[in-house]
Design a protein around this motif. Structure first.
Motif: not given
Length: 94
Positions: A50-51, A55-56, A60-62
């Protein structure tokens, strides 16, 4: 005595999670097939992903990407590499 589960990551009986880490069917699946140790290792890798990839998780894609990587991790498939990350197992002493 702690509950145990046959961990699909390590292919052996290991300490089970105390409760489902996710809601719904996916959470139940993880609760019955992933050990506490494997879940903790996934959480560390997930945080790095994530870092590193910024990623947010509101997108939904993340969220879908993270779930796909999680399935790969628990099924012992290769997950996406993180730029600049060197596994402690790959470090050799000088």
């Amino acid at each position: 005595m702690a509950n145990t589960v046959f961990c699909k990551k390590y292919q052996k009986e290991m300490e089970a999670l105390d409760r489902a880490p996710l809601p719904g069917a996916k959470g139940k699946e993880i609760l019955t097939s992933v050990s506490k140790q494997a879940w903790q290792e996934w959480q560390l890798l997930q945080t790095m992903m994530i870092n590193e990839k910024q990623l947010n998780l509101m997108q939904p894609a993340s969220r879908q990407y993270v779930l796909e990587q999680m399935d790969k991790f628990f099924n012992n498939e290769e997950t996406d590499k993180l730029a600049g990350y060197v596994s402690p197992d790959d470090i050799t002493e000088l």
